[in-house]
Design a protein around this motif. Structure first.
Motif, PDB file in Angstrom:
ATOM      1  N   UNK A 260       1.048   7.075  -6.428  1.00  0.00           N
ATOM      2  CA  UNK A 260      -0.021   7.922  -6.576  1.00  0.00           C
ATOM      3  C   UNK A 260      -1.045   7.032  -7.478  1.00  0.00           C
ATOM      4  N   UNK A 261      -1.198   5.807  -7.265  1.00  0.00           N
ATOM      5  CA  UNK A 261      -1.886   4.460  -7.442  1.00  0.00           C
ATOM      6  C   UNK A 261      -1.757   3.893  -8.417  1.00  0.00           C
ATOM      7  N   UNK A 262      -0.828   4.551  -9.754  1.00  0.00           N
ATOM      8  CA  UNK A 262       0.347   3.885 -10.448  1.00  0.00           C
ATOM      9  C   UNK A 262       0.979   2.814 -10.962  1.00  0.00           C
ATOM     10  N   UNK A 263       0.171   1.779 -10.011  1.00  0.00           N
ATOM     11  CA  UNK A 263       0.842   0.667 -10.049  1.00  0.00           C
ATOM     12  C   UNK A 263      -0.295  -0.494  -9.329  1.00  0.00           C
ATOM     13  N   UNK A 264      -0.102  -2.026  -9.365  1.00  0.00           N
ATOM     14  CA  UNK A 264      -1.513  -2.656  -8.936  1.00  0.00           C
ATOM     15  C   UNK A 264      -1.432  -2.801  -7.745  1.00  0.00           C
ATOM     16  N   UNK A 265      -2.780  -2.983  -6.662  1.00  0.00           N
ATOM     17  CA  UNK A 265      -3.034  -3.333  -5.364  1.00  0.00           C
ATOM     18  C   UNK A 265      -3.578  -4.439  -5.011  1.00  0.00           C
ATOM     19  N   UNK A 266      -3.554  -5.521  -4.903  1.00  0.00           N
ATOM     20  CA  UNK A 266      -3.877  -6.569  -4.900  1.00  0.00           C
ATOM     21  C   UNK A 266      -3.313  -7.592  -3.803  1.00  0.00           C
ATOM     22  N   UNK A 267      -4.047  -8.740  -4.176  1.00  0.00           N
ATOM     23  CA  UNK A 267      -3.926  -9.823  -3.008  1.00  0.00           C
ATOM     24  C   UNK A 267      -2.636 -10.920  -2.994  1.00  0.00           C
TER      25      UNK A 267
ATOM     26  N   UNK B 133       0.991  -0.992  -0.094  1.00  0.00           N
ATOM     27  CA  UNK B 133      -0.523  -0.044   0.273  1.00  0.00           C
ATOM     28  C   UNK B 133       0.673   1.073  -0.080  1.00  0.00           C
ATOM     29  N   UNK B 134       2.253   1.282   0.865  1.00  0.00           N
ATOM     30  CA  UNK B 134       2.771   2.439   1.281  1.00  0.00           C
ATOM     31  C   UNK B 134       3.512   2.581  -0.213  1.00  0.00           C
ATOM     32  N   UNK B 135       3.697   1.487  -1.316  1.00  0.00           N
ATOM     33  CA  UNK B 135       4.402   1.720  -2.342  1.00  0.00           C
ATOM     34  C   UNK B 135       2.988   1.938  -3.491  1.00  0.00           C
ATOM     35  N   UNK B 136       1.893   1.783  -3.053  1.00  0.00           N
ATOM     36  CA  UNK B 136       0.885   2.214  -4.533  1.00  0.00           C
ATOM     37  C   UNK B 136       0.849   4.009  -4.243  1.00  0.00           C
TER      38      UNK B 136
ATOM     39  N   UNK C 130       5.534  -6.733  -7.291  1.00  0.00           N
ATOM     40  CA  UNK C 130       5.988  -5.203  -6.814  1.00  0.00           C
ATOM     41  C   UNK C 130       6.813  -4.411  -6.565  1.00  0.00           C
ATOM     42  N   UNK C 131       8.308  -5.949  -5.554  1.00  0.00           N
ATOM     43  CA  UNK C 131       9.210  -5.359  -4.625  1.00  0.00           C
ATOM     44  C   UNK C 131      10.668  -5.494  -6.211  1.00  0.00           C
TER      45      UNK C 131
END
Length: 399
Positions: free
Chosen positions: A96-103, A89-92, A230-231
């Motif tokens: 500014x939301x320009x990447x995926x937040x998912x399970x 979430x910190x990365x997202x 994502x890392x």
């Protein structure tokens, strides 16, 4: 006479431990003989959560501990999920939301957590699902609450945001996963998550990952381009033949492998088998539904694969095929599992023995038998102990 009977019974038991009985309903069902089987911990159930990366990788480290110390641990997936979703979430928000937040996630996420935050045993946190009245994980409500929260912060029109959004998010994480303990007692000793991780007997620097694609130079590292990576950890890129050499060498020398890959293909069945199906040969088979293969539903295709069993025609994967399937989105990063052994069927074909995280499902109580062709064709990447890698490959990678 008694001695003869006892010896006969022992012989039957020994055979039963290494080979399975033939199925009277489906004569094509594989009868497996174990070639090599490494110790694993109990089968877990991720249930309705996209946490295969968490379950499979912690299962991998549990096997690594077994090999290194002989001790059996049940490490806590909820601890890793709690820490990882906050980091993601910190990365997202930073982007500014320009990447995926998912399970989803990758094998690197539990490793990162172990190294930076530590870990706790399963019983040090609430049992999965228990906080909201379920018997196992069910992330439907959890992510329907958390995702909009994270996105609303990331896409905020404010010129400056405070850090209080993290406090709110931590409340959501703790409500559904449980609060990560700062201190706990295990087998009479008091630990923090970091001291507990340090006590497990593993060196976090021993773990490397491998893949095989031609859009990057071989014998170099790159971040595999999938959204849940994502890392952006670096993975060694080796030729396809070396990919299998690493897997085989690891297993035959007592190591397991944390595998990530594609299980959406028709050759992967819910009964515990996986084949790298040659669809052209199936299309050409006459006198049956195979002639209409491409028109069949996925469920029907899987049913045919199950019925054919050891007679399923397979494609031998190539470097070119792997690259084409990755570039056209056919080869996807669907699932994480634990490879722990090798077995062969009655025709001599070899399969990897793979521990799943769907409870004791399928015909083999949570274990999948996936042909070597299937694994090599559908591997996205895998993590392994560097000491399990053949010496010539280690030398080329300088590891």
């Amino acid at each position: 006479m008694k001695k003869v009977i006892v010896l006969a019974l022992l012989a039957v038991c020994t055979l039963g431990a290494h080979a399975e009985k033939k199925d009277s309903v489906n004569p094509n069902k594989p009868v497996f003989t174990v070639v090599k089987k490494n110790p694993i911990t109990s089968i877990k159930d991720q249930n309705r959560s996209g946490t295969c990366w968490d379950y499979s990788t912690l299962s991998y480290f549990e096997s690594e501990i077994l090999k290194a110390t002989g001790k059996t641990y049940d490490l806590c997936e909820s601890f890793v999920a709690n820490k990882t979703y906050m980091d993601r979430a910190i990365q997202v928000v930073r982007l500014h939301g320009d990447c995926q937040f998912s399970e989803g996630g990758s094998t690197y996420d539990p490793l990162y957590c172990l190294e930076h935050y530590g870990i706790c045993p399963e019983k040090a946190m609430p049992f999965p699902g228990s906080l909201y009245g379920d018997s196992l994980n069910n992330f439907g409500e959890f992510f329907s609450v958390m995702t909009p929260y994270v996105q609303s912060v990331a896409k905020s029109s404010l010129k400056k945001i405070s850090s209080q959004w993290k406090v709110g998010l931590q409340g959501i994480l703790d409500a559904y996963l449980g609060k990560c303990p700062e201190q706990f007692t295990y087998e009479g000793k008091t630990y923090t998550p970091k001291t507990f991780a340090a006590s497990l007997g593993l060196d976090w620097n021993n773990y490397v990952s491998f893949t095989s694609f031609s859009h990057h130079p071989f014998w170099t590292q790159f971040a595999v381009e999938v959204q849940d990576n994502w890392r952006n950890p670096l993975t060694w890129n080796v030729p396809i033949d070396d990919l299998q050499k690493i897997l085989d060498n690891a297993i035959m020398n007592g190591y397991t492998i944390a595998w990530g890959g594609d299980v959406s293909e028709e050759g992967f069945t819910r009964k515990g088998l996986a084949y790298n199906v040659d669809e052209k040969k199936l299309e050409n088979m006459k006198g049956s539904d195979m002639a209409r293969w491409l028109k069949l539903t996925p469920a029907k295709k899987k049913s045919i694969v199950d019925s054919l069993g050891v007679n399923v025609p397979e494609v031998v994967p190539t470097q070119k095929q792997r690259q084409e399937r990755f570039d056209d989105w056919e080869l996807t990063d669907d699932h994480g599992m634990l490879i722990f052994g090798i077995a062969k069927d009655q025709n001599g074909k070899e399969y990897y023995m793979v521990k799943n995280s769907w409870g004791k499902s399928g015909d083999y109580d949570g274990i999948w038998y996936m042909t070597k062709n299937f694994i090599i064709a559908n591997t996205m990447d895998f993590m392994v102990n560097k000491n399990a890698v053949p010496k010539d490959i280690r030398k080329k990678c300088n590891i």
